[in-house]
Design an enzyme around this catalytic site. Structure first.
Site, PDB file in Angstrom:
ATOM      1  CB  CYS A  34     -15.529  28.515   0.182  1.00 28.32           C
ATOM      2  SG  CYS A  34     -14.354  29.709  -0.441  1.00 28.32           S
ATOM      3  N   PRO A  35     -14.251  29.620   3.114  1.00 23.96           N
ATOM      4  CG  PRO A  35     -12.962  31.351   4.132  1.00 23.96           C
ATOM      5  CD  PRO A  35     -14.393  30.804   3.991  1.00 23.96           C
TER       6      PRO A  35
END
Length: 100
Positions: A34-35
């Site tokens: 993430c992200p």
């Protein structure tokens, strides 16, 4: 496997729900934290025409929330999503107007 539309599928080699159709592009974001799965998906959508379908594969558990939130706050449509083992699959349809 259970997808968001509630249907059960036993064949994990064919995870794409029948109602979404064939993707115009496939993004392999497995192994990215993430992200990055969401950012890569945004980049891939940018290269598609309005109405085209992007299939995303990711292994980051946070992508489940991120993809749904992104679709909710944009004009793009999260057609479906599912999880098979440790891999998450998403089908995002680019907004007809080309909104990013």
């Amino acid at each position: 496997m259970v997808n968001d539309s509630g249907s059960n599928r036993d064949d994990s080699t064919s995870v794409r729900p029948d109602h979404v159709g064939a993707p115009d592009a496939v993004l392999d974001a497995t192994g990215l934290a993430c992200p990055l799965p969401l950012l890569k998906a945004k980049q891939a959508l940018y290269g598609l025409a309005g109405g085209q379908l992007l299939e995303v594969h990711a292994t980051d558990a946070g992508s489940w929330r991120d993809m749904a939130s992104f679709a909710e706050h944009s004009a793009h449509v999260l057609e479906d999503r599912c999880q098979v083992g440790e891999v998450y699959y998403y089908w995002l349809r680019k907004a007809e107007g080309g909104d990013q």
